[in-house]
Design an enzyme around this catalytic site. Structure first.
Site, PDB file in Angstrom:
ATOM      1  CE  LYS A  79      15.002  -8.797 -19.872  1.00 32.23           C
ATOM      2  NZ  LYS A  79      13.738  -8.398 -20.344  1.00 32.23           N
ATOM      3  CE  LYS A 111      14.077  -7.810 -23.582  1.00 33.57           C
ATOM      4  NZ  LYS A 111      12.669  -7.448 -23.512  1.00 33.57           N
ATOM      5  NE  ARG A 150      10.390 -11.258 -27.172  1.00 32.45           N
ATOM      6  CZ  ARG A 150       9.091 -11.423 -27.375  1.00 32.45           C
ATOM      7  NH1 ARG A 150       8.561 -11.089 -28.534  1.00 32.45           N
ATOM      8  NH2 ARG A 150       8.320 -11.925 -26.427  1.00 32.45           N
TER       9      ARG A 150
HETATM   10  C1  PBG Z   1       9.224  -7.754 -22.551  1.00 33.05           C
HETATM   11  C2  PBG Z   1      10.129  -8.301 -21.541  1.00 33.05           C
HETATM   12  C3  PBG Z   1      10.721  -9.570 -21.468  1.00 33.05           C
HETATM   13  C4  PBG Z   1      11.412  -9.604 -20.257  1.00 33.05           C
HETATM   14  C5  PBG Z   1      11.251  -8.362 -19.658  1.00 33.05           C
HETATM   15  N1  PBG Z   1      10.469  -7.567 -20.478  1.00 33.05           N
HETATM   16  C6  PBG Z   1      10.620 -10.747 -22.330  1.00 33.05           C
HETATM   17  C7  PBG Z   1      11.138 -10.781 -23.692  1.00 33.05           C
HETATM   18  O1  PBG Z   1      11.754  -9.830 -24.198  1.00 33.05           O
HETATM   19  O2  PBG Z   1      10.895 -11.794 -24.335  1.00 33.05           O
HETATM   20  C8  PBG Z   1      12.162 -10.785 -19.721  1.00 33.05           C
HETATM   21  C9  PBG Z   1      12.318 -10.803 -18.245  1.00 33.05           C
HETATM   22  C10 PBG Z   1      12.728 -12.101 -17.670  1.00 33.05           C
HETATM   23  O3  PBG Z   1      13.032 -13.088 -18.373  1.00 33.05           O
HETATM   24  O4  PBG Z   1      12.749 -12.158 -16.438  1.00 33.05           O
HETATM   25  N2  PBG Z   1       9.742  -7.492 -23.794  1.00 33.05           N
END
Ligand code: PBG
Length: 327
Positions: free
Chosen positions: A248, A195, A217
């Site tokens: 992702k 991610k 983050r």
């Molecule tokens: C939670 C999370 C996020 C997303 C999915 N789970 C946001 C982030 O990490 O800031 C993003 C999903 C999207 O943008 O559709 N941590």
């Protein structure tokens, strides 16, 4: 054989010829539909930056799931937006929290829907970070026990699959252990393995009210230029017990999806995130692109890259294109 004896255009002559040599088939059963659940009754609020995507109260979540089932979609990824947030994200593992209540209700009313839950602190913490914060830092090891508790509470309430998205080190192993110790051997883990710290999450943070109050983050999510690190992350998650691994965002990371598919013999999920959806919607509204064609092309490219599962806000729109009779 070369031109003029070989002519690739022969196989592009008609739609049906193109169809018989088509290499990638997108199907409704590839999709997981993300949904935002909020407290209340009869609530359906559209997310400004994501036209067509709503925050639903539990009753309306159930209605919506019944509708998407008609379209052939068989899995949802649930995000909870709690009434109150605190430093330790305690609503996230509260037995009567929003997700836990939603899971019980949905299970009661709907059969044969795969319920997947996002396991992360950021929707529940007052500071909006994905873990416990100490002296301005997100504490890795301390966060793990909270994630374990959250995953367990989801499993108890009826989740079929838990999906940790926090990017703390070691969380898949801890979650697997907690689930197993409590008799939930059959609850699967779909790990957000690679991610990235991405600007594509912007609209989601509006949707989930989860923008960090300070900092960003980058200290836990991955750096976009890296791909070998992504493979390392995936390999760790598999060793720790992940059943499905996820990359992702999707669209800017097709190379990572492809590399993962070649390297690992596990189901690969790709999350086509909020920003990917909003860009297409925005350009479509301006009349600059054909939104439907662009959507289908993007989803097909994610599948072609190697994704077995596509998490997408377009699931409904794409399903009605793929199965027009059910529209
Ligand atoms: C939670 C999370 C996020 C997303 C999915 N789970 C946001 C982030 O990490 O800031 C993003 C999903 C999207 O943008 O559709 N941590």
């Amino acid at each position: 054989m070369l031109f003029p004896s070989y002519r690739p255009r022969r196989l592009r002559k008609t739609k049906s010829i193109r169809k018989i040599i088509q290499e990638t088939d997108l199907s409704v059963s590839d999709f997981i539909y993300p949904m935002f659940v909020i407290p209340g009754n009869g609530v359906k609020e559209e997310i400004t930056s994501m036209p067509g995507i709503f925050r639903y109260s539990i009753d309306n979540t159930i209605k919506e799931i019944k509708e998407i089932k008609e379209l052939g979609i068989q899995a949802v990824l649930l995000f909870g937006i709690p009434e109150k947030k605190d430093e330790h994200g305690s609503e996230g593992y509260n037995e009567n929290g929003i997700i836990q209540k939603a899971l019980r209700k949905i299970k009661e009313e709907i059969k044969d829907i795969v319920l997947i839950t996002d396991v992360c602190m950021c929707e529940y913490t007052s500071h909006g970070h994905c873990g416990i914060v100490k002296d301005g830092e997100v504490e890795n090891d301390e966060t793990l026990q909270y994630l374990g508790r959250m995953a367990l509470s989801h499993a108890k309430a009826g989740a079929d699959i838990v999906a940790p998205s926090d990017m703390m080190d070691g969380r898949v192993g801890v979650i697997r252990e907690v689930l197993d110790e409590n008799g939930f051997q059959n609850v699967a883990i779909m790990s957000y393995s690679a991610k990235y710290a991405s600007a594509f999450y912007g609209p989601f943070r509006e949707a989930a009210h989860s923008t960090p109050l300070f900092g960003d983050r980058h200290g836990y999510q991955m750096d976009p230029p890296n791909i070998r690190e992504a493979l390392r992350e995936i390999s760790l998650d598999i060793q720790e017990g992940a059943d499905i691994v996820m990359i992702k965002p999707a669209l800017s990371y097709l190379d990572v999806i492809k590399a993962a598919k070649e390297e690992f013999d596990y189901p690969i999920a790709a999350y086509s995130v909020s920003g990917e959806y909003s860009m297409v919607k925005a350009a479509g509204r301006l009349g600059w692109v054909d939104e439907t064609k662009l959507m289908m092309e993007i989803l097909t490219s994610i599948k072609r890259a190697g994704a077995d599962i596509i998490i997408t806000y377009f699931a409904k729109d794409a399903a009605s294109i793929l199965n027009p009779s059910k529209r």
